[in-house]
Design an enzyme around this catalytic site. Structure first.
Site, PDB file in Angstrom:
ATOM      1  N   GLY A  45       0.934  -1.266  -0.181  1.00 59.74           N
ATOM      2  CA  GLY A  45      -0.192   0.024  -0.013  1.00 59.74           C
ATOM      3  C   GLY A  45       0.797   1.310  -0.181  1.00 59.74           C
ATOM      4  N   GLN A  50       3.032  10.229   1.402  1.00 61.31           N
ATOM      5  CA  GLN A  50       4.476   9.641   1.444  1.00 61.31           C
ATOM      6  C   GLN A  50       5.148   9.931   0.161  1.00 61.31           C
ATOM      7  OE1 GLN A  50       2.540   5.323   2.253  1.00 61.31           O
ATOM      8  NE2 GLN A  50       4.370   5.147   3.530  1.00 61.31           N
ATOM      9  N   CYS A  98       6.241   0.068   7.205  1.00 59.39           N
ATOM     10  CA  CYS A  98       5.955   1.400   6.571  1.00 59.39           C
ATOM     11  C   CYS A  98       7.008   1.665   5.726  1.00 59.39           C
ATOM     12  CB  CYS A  98       5.483   2.315   7.452  1.00 59.39           C
ATOM     13  SG  CYS A  98       4.947   3.755   6.392  1.00 59.39           S
ATOM     14  N   LEU A  99       6.874   2.021   4.415  1.00 62.53           N
ATOM     15  CA  LEU A  99       7.668   2.307   3.564  1.00 62.53           C
ATOM     16  C   LEU A  99       8.456   3.603   3.830  1.00 62.53           C
ATOM     17  CD1 LEU A  99       6.342   1.677   0.237  1.00 62.53           C
ATOM     18  CD2 LEU A  99       8.096   0.139   1.309  1.00 62.53           C
ATOM     19  N   HIS A 140      -3.976   1.027   7.807  1.00 68.51           N
ATOM     20  CA  HIS A 140      -2.497   1.705   7.831  1.00 68.51           C
ATOM     21  C   HIS A 140      -2.619   3.009   6.708  1.00 68.51           C
ATOM     22  CE1 HIS A 140       1.890   1.467   8.202  1.00 68.51           C
ATOM     23  NE2 HIS A 140       1.766   2.082   6.952  1.00 68.51           N
ATOM     24  N   GLU A 141      -3.095   2.865   5.380  1.00 71.24           N
ATOM     25  CA  GLU A 141      -3.004   3.907   4.598  1.00 71.24           C
ATOM     26  C   GLU A 141      -3.637   4.895   4.984  1.00 71.24           C
ATOM     27  OE1 GLU A 141      -0.481   3.521   2.683  1.00 71.24           O
ATOM     28  OE2 GLU A 141      -0.226   1.277   3.132  1.00 71.24           O
ATOM     29  N   HIS A 144      -2.330   7.471   7.148  1.00 70.53           N
ATOM     30  CA  HIS A 144      -1.058   8.293   6.726  1.00 70.53           C
ATOM     31  C   HIS A 144      -2.167   9.648   5.888  1.00 70.53           C
ATOM     32  CE1 HIS A 144       2.435   6.483   6.171  1.00 70.53           C
ATOM     33  NE2 HIS A 144       2.089   5.254   5.805  1.00 70.53           N
TER      34      HIS A 144
HETATM   35 NI    NI Z   1       2.972   3.448   5.731  1.00 72.59          NI
END
Ligand code: NI
Length: 190
Positions: A45, A50, A98-99, A140-141, A144
């Protein structure tokens, strides 16, 4: 095009993202780039903040989870202007990463089901229910878009133990094999 991912500490990750309409410039390109960036960095995701767009847009592909979690969607999801209507079900722990927070994985407690309204890439409205791993990735997304990160959901003790690592990430002191924008990286001296 592979985009640069904002690292922990970047102010865009802390903003509440704004709704968009179909006039948002180069939206189709941005969506394609977000998928490319997500696959390149082996994520499931990615949310627009991000990649430094403070807008309510997220892309998801849970296919990599298909073997372990039968409920995983075997399709790409694009969610524009999503709003969670309700979260239900039992809370369960899942080890999230998380990226934007590379090399940190921690168990996070979240509810198992959610109902969400959103627009697809053609700006058609949907209201759908998700559970299990699909709900998890969406939650999670979605965080953000609200300026939140999964590490915010840890206990104060866990957070304290991670403080040094998080500071290092924001300074670029981390081993990562995709392009990142580190907010507190000091200028290299030659
Ligand atoms: Ni993330």
């Amino acid at each position: 095009m592979i985009l640069t991912i904002n690292a922990y500490g970047h102010p865009t990750l802390r903003k509440v993202a704004q709704d968009i309409d179909s006039n948002y410039p180069n939206l189709e390109q941005l969506i394609n780039d977000m998928f490319e960036t997500m696959y390149h960095s082996k994520g499931v995701g990615l949310a627009a903040p991000q990649v430094n767009h403070s807008i309510r847009l997220m892309v998801i592909d849970t296919i990599p989870f298909k073997k372990e979690y039968p409920e995983a969607m075997d399709m790409k999801m694009i969610m524009i202007n999503p709003y969670i209507v309700e979260e239900t079900g039992n809370e369960w722990l899942y080890n999230e990463g998380c990226l934007s927070v590379p090399n940190i994985h921690e168990d996070v407690l979240r509810k198992s089901k959610l109902k969400i309204e959103y627009l697809d890439e053609n700006f058609n409205e949907h209201e759908l229910e998700f559970e299990g791993i699909n709900a998890r990735v969406i939650q999670h997304e979605y965080d953000h878009l609200e300026g939140k990160l999964f590490v915010d959901r840890l206990t104060p003790l866990k957070k304290m133990l991670l403080k040094r690592k998080l500071t290092d990430i924001s300074k670029g002191i981390v081993d990562v094999d995709y392009k990142m924008n580190f907010p507190f990286q000091s200028k290299k001296k030659y």
